[in-house]
Design a protein around this motif. Structure first.
Motif, PDB file in Angstrom:
ATOM      1  N   ARG A 155       1.129  -1.141   0.137  1.00 18.86           N
ATOM      2  CA  ARG A 155       0.100   0.012  -0.158  1.00 18.86           C
ATOM      3  C   ARG A 155       0.872   1.475  -0.217  1.00 18.86           C
ATOM      4  N   GLU A 156       2.196   1.375   0.759  1.00 22.77           N
ATOM      5  CA  GLU A 156       2.592   2.248   0.481  1.00 22.77           C
ATOM      6  C   GLU A 156       3.345   2.740  -0.870  1.00 22.77           C
ATOM      7  N   GLU A 157       4.004   1.580  -1.693  1.00 25.62           N
ATOM      8  CA  GLU A 157       4.408   1.594  -2.602  1.00 25.62           C
ATOM      9  C   GLU A 157       2.726   2.468  -3.674  1.00 25.62           C
ATOM     10  N   ALA A 158       1.946   1.804  -3.099  1.00 19.37           N
ATOM     11  CA  ALA A 158       1.029   2.157  -4.815  1.00 19.37           C
ATOM     12  C   ALA A 158       0.534   3.408  -4.217  1.00 19.37           C
ATOM     13  N   LYS A 159       0.869   4.781  -2.965  1.00 17.36           N
ATOM     14  CA  LYS A 159       0.876   5.611  -3.433  1.00 17.36           C
ATOM     15  C   LYS A 159       1.982   6.604  -3.367  1.00 17.36           C
ATOM     16  N   TYR A 160       2.760   5.877  -4.533  1.00 15.73           N
ATOM     17  CA  TYR A 160       3.821   7.095  -6.107  1.00 15.73           C
ATOM     18  C   TYR A 160       2.779   6.641  -7.071  1.00 15.73           C
ATOM     19  N   ASP A 161       2.934   7.999  -7.662  1.00 12.20           N
ATOM     20  CA  ASP A 161       2.375   7.500  -8.729  1.00 12.20           C
ATOM     21  C   ASP A 161       3.154   7.536 -10.155  1.00 12.20           C
ATOM     22  N   THR A 162       3.223   6.146 -10.065  1.00  8.79           N
ATOM     23  CA  THR A 162       4.419   5.846 -11.222  1.00  8.79           C
ATOM     24  C   THR A 162       3.923   5.069 -11.622  1.00  8.79           C
ATOM     25  N   GLU A 163       3.907   4.286 -12.768  1.00  3.71           N
ATOM     26  CA  GLU A 163       3.106   3.163 -13.810  1.00  3.71           C
ATOM     27  C   GLU A 163       3.968   1.514 -12.177  1.00  3.71           C
ATOM     28  N   GLN A 164       4.596   1.094 -12.078  1.00  7.24           N
ATOM     29  CA  GLN A 164       4.420   0.375 -10.842  1.00  7.24           C
ATOM     30  C   GLN A 164       2.790   0.145  -9.829  1.00  7.24           C
ATOM     31  N   GLY A 165       3.787   1.395  -9.152  1.00  4.00           N
ATOM     32  CA  GLY A 165       2.291   2.374  -8.242  1.00  4.00           C
ATOM     33  C   GLY A 165       1.088   2.029  -8.177  1.00  4.00           C
ATOM     34  N   THR A 166       0.848   2.182  -9.629  1.00  2.00           N
ATOM     35  CA  THR A 166      -0.301   2.599 -10.270  1.00  2.00           C
ATOM     36  C   THR A 166      -0.874   0.939 -10.452  1.00  2.00           C
ATOM     37  N   MET A 167      -0.145  -0.127 -11.016  1.00  2.00           N
ATOM     38  CA  MET A 167      -0.208  -1.009 -11.193  1.00  2.00           C
ATOM     39  C   MET A 167      -0.556  -1.997  -9.533  1.00  2.00           C
ATOM     40  N   ILE A 168      -0.168  -1.604  -8.729  1.00  2.48           N
ATOM     41  CA  ILE A 168       0.199  -2.543  -7.352  1.00  2.48           C
ATOM     42  C   ILE A 168      -2.061  -1.732  -7.431  1.00  2.48           C
ATOM     43  N   LYS A 169      -1.824  -0.280  -7.049  1.00  2.00           N
ATOM     44  CA  LYS A 169      -2.873  -0.152  -6.716  1.00  2.00           C
ATOM     45  C   LYS A 169      -4.427  -0.510  -7.620  1.00  2.00           C
ATOM     46  N   ASN A 170      -4.130  -1.006  -8.524  1.00  2.00           N
ATOM     47  CA  ASN A 170      -5.575  -0.860  -9.746  1.00  2.00           C
ATOM     48  C   ASN A 170      -5.342  -2.803  -9.057  1.00  2.00           C
ATOM     49  N   LEU A 171      -4.649  -3.776  -8.673  1.00  8.01           N
ATOM     50  CA  LEU A 171      -4.651  -5.375  -8.460  1.00  8.01           C
ATOM     51  C   LEU A 171      -5.138  -5.333  -7.003  1.00  8.01           C
ATOM     52  N   MET A 172      -4.577  -4.199  -6.268  1.00  9.84           N
ATOM     53  CA  MET A 172      -5.282  -4.394  -5.360  1.00  9.84           C
ATOM     54  C   MET A 172      -6.468  -4.337  -5.410  1.00  9.84           C
ATOM     55  N   ASN A 173      -7.114  -3.467  -5.419  1.00 11.07           N
ATOM     56  CA  ASN A 173      -8.248  -3.237  -5.965  1.00 11.07           C
ATOM     57  C   ASN A 173      -9.137  -3.919  -6.524  1.00 11.07           C
ATOM     58  N   GLU A 174      -9.001  -4.765  -7.086  1.00  4.93           N
ATOM     59  CA  GLU A 174      -9.297  -5.759  -7.886  1.00  4.93           C
ATOM     60  C   GLU A 174      -9.441  -7.215  -6.852  1.00  4.93           C
ATOM     61  N   GLY A 175      -8.496  -7.023  -5.686  1.00  6.38           N
ATOM     62  CA  GLY A 175      -8.400  -8.310  -5.271  1.00  6.38           C
ATOM     63  C   GLY A 175      -7.231  -9.263  -5.903  1.00  6.38           C
ATOM     64  N   LYS A 176      -6.568  -8.669  -6.484  1.00  9.57           N
ATOM     65  CA  LYS A 176      -6.103  -9.776  -7.006  1.00  9.57           C
ATOM     66  C   LYS A 176      -4.412  -9.608  -6.667  1.00  9.57           C
ATOM     67  N   LEU A 177      -3.148 -10.421  -7.051  1.00  7.85           N
ATOM     68  CA  LEU A 177      -2.220 -10.595  -5.994  1.00  7.85           C
ATOM     69  C   LEU A 177      -0.812 -10.108  -6.387  1.00  7.85           C
ATOM     70  N   VAL A 178       0.199  -9.139  -6.024  1.00  9.25           N
ATOM     71  CA  VAL A 178       0.920  -8.927  -7.066  1.00  9.25           C
ATOM     72  C   VAL A 178       2.092 -10.136  -6.669  1.00  9.25           C
ATOM     73  N   SER A 179       3.023  -9.606  -7.624  1.00  9.57           N
ATOM     74  CA  SER A 179       4.013 -10.263  -8.290  1.00  9.57           C
ATOM     75  C   SER A 179       5.099 -10.893  -6.832  1.00  9.57           C
ATOM     76  N   SER A 180       5.089 -11.408  -6.746  1.00  2.00           N
ATOM     77  CA  SER A 180       5.676 -12.170  -5.128  1.00  2.00           C
ATOM     78  C   SER A 180       7.530 -11.464  -5.685  1.00  2.00           C
ATOM     79  N   ASP A 181       8.279 -11.599  -6.462  1.00  4.88           N
ATOM     80  CA  ASP A 181       9.017 -10.831  -6.773  1.00  4.88           C
ATOM     81  C   ASP A 181       9.181 -10.075  -5.921  1.00  4.88           C
ATOM     82  N   LEU A 182       8.674  -8.929  -6.333  1.00  3.54           N
ATOM     83  CA  LEU A 182       8.637  -7.808  -6.047  1.00  3.54           C
ATOM     84  C   LEU A 182       8.029  -7.488  -4.388  1.00  3.54           C
ATOM     85  N   ILE A 183       7.128  -8.836  -3.787  1.00  5.25           N
ATOM     86  CA  ILE A 183       7.089  -8.531  -2.843  1.00  5.25           C
ATOM     87  C   ILE A 183       7.988  -8.662  -1.504  1.00  5.25           C
TER      88      ILE A 183
END
Length: 249
Positions: free
Chosen positions: A62-90
């Motif tokens: 969620r902290e990462e999703a605050k950043y207005d970047t391609e990655q931050g937006t991707m994380i935010k969208n995945l979380m809003n859809e109830g999907k999981l984020v890349s394991s390597d990133l976590i």
């Protein structure tokens, strides 16, 4: 070397090989439970009583999703859809947080959520967890808690909540079974009041502390002051025989 070009989050081979530092034993406990199971609350109590650092995979994301970047937006969208984020990133986020914390005991909250998480962790962070703590809570109770908590999170609407339940059940069960087969699963009933649940959790961590103390004694890692009376008497006897008074301090 692995790069996150948006945030410059870098993990090199040297970083991995230098953690933990020589002579330092790292203790890691995974904590999982469905959304609304109360695992975050239990983690806070464990931190207060046993001195662990609480690392929440969800909070880091969620902290990462605050950043207005391609990655931050991707994380935010995945979380809003109830999907999981890349394991390597976590795992990269967890590794970075561990290295920067200065502590040697970690509760990793909300991880591993699936087998991909587990494999990524084992491939990057070569430290065996002590066990997986599973806060087992019914779907009905978790839904009731989430709808009542009103945290203002974008992913706390009823449809997203139910998708998160489904994802958790489908993907996390194999992880639970994996650690259960290894004898590394600790399960508590999360349907009860917070303090009742913590009584069981506290007993589990007290047992872990006792085991660590025993291992330290076996390894000769205790100071004289930390020894039990019989061991201290024997230690003093040996010191007296060999004239090593300095060792008594």
């Amino acid at each position: 070397m692995t790069y996150d070009l948006e945030r410059r989050l870098i993990i090199s081979k040297n970083h991995i090989e230098s953690f933990p530092p020589p002579g330092k034993k790292i203790t890691i406990v995974f904590v999982i439970g469905g959304p609304g199971s109360g695992k975050g609350t239990q983690c806070a109590k464990i931190v207060k009583q046993f001195g662990f650092t609480h690392l929440s995979a969800g909070d880091l994301l969620r902290e990462e999703a605050k950043y207005d970047t391609e990655q931050g937006t991707m994380i935010k969208n995945l979380m809003n859809e109830g999907k999981l984020v890349s394991s390597d990133l976590i795992v990269k986020l967890l590794f970075k947080a561990m290295r920067e914390s200065g502590n040697d005991k970690f509760l990793v909250d909300g991880f591993p959520r699936n087998e991909e998480n587990r494999h990524a962790y084992e491939n990057i962070i070569h430290i065996e967890p002590e066990f997986l703590l599973f806060i087992d809570c019914s779907k009905e109770e978790m839904e009731r808690r989430i709808l009542n908590r009103n945290q203002g999170r974008d992913d706390d609407n009823i449809d997203t909540i139910r998708r998160r339940f489904d994802v958790f059940q489908q993907q996390t069960l194999p992880v639970i079974q994996y650690y259960e087969k290894r004898g590394e699963l600790r399960k508590v009933d999360g349907n009860r009041q917070v303090d009742e649940v913590f009584e069981d959790v506290k007993a589990i961590f007290a047992q872990l502390n006792n085991q660590k103390n025993h291992d330290g004694e076996q390894a000769g890692g205790l100071s004289r002051a930390q020894m039990n009376p019989l061991k201290r008497w024997f230690f003093d006897f040996l010191c007296g025989c060999f004239g090593t008074k300095e060792a008594r301090n």
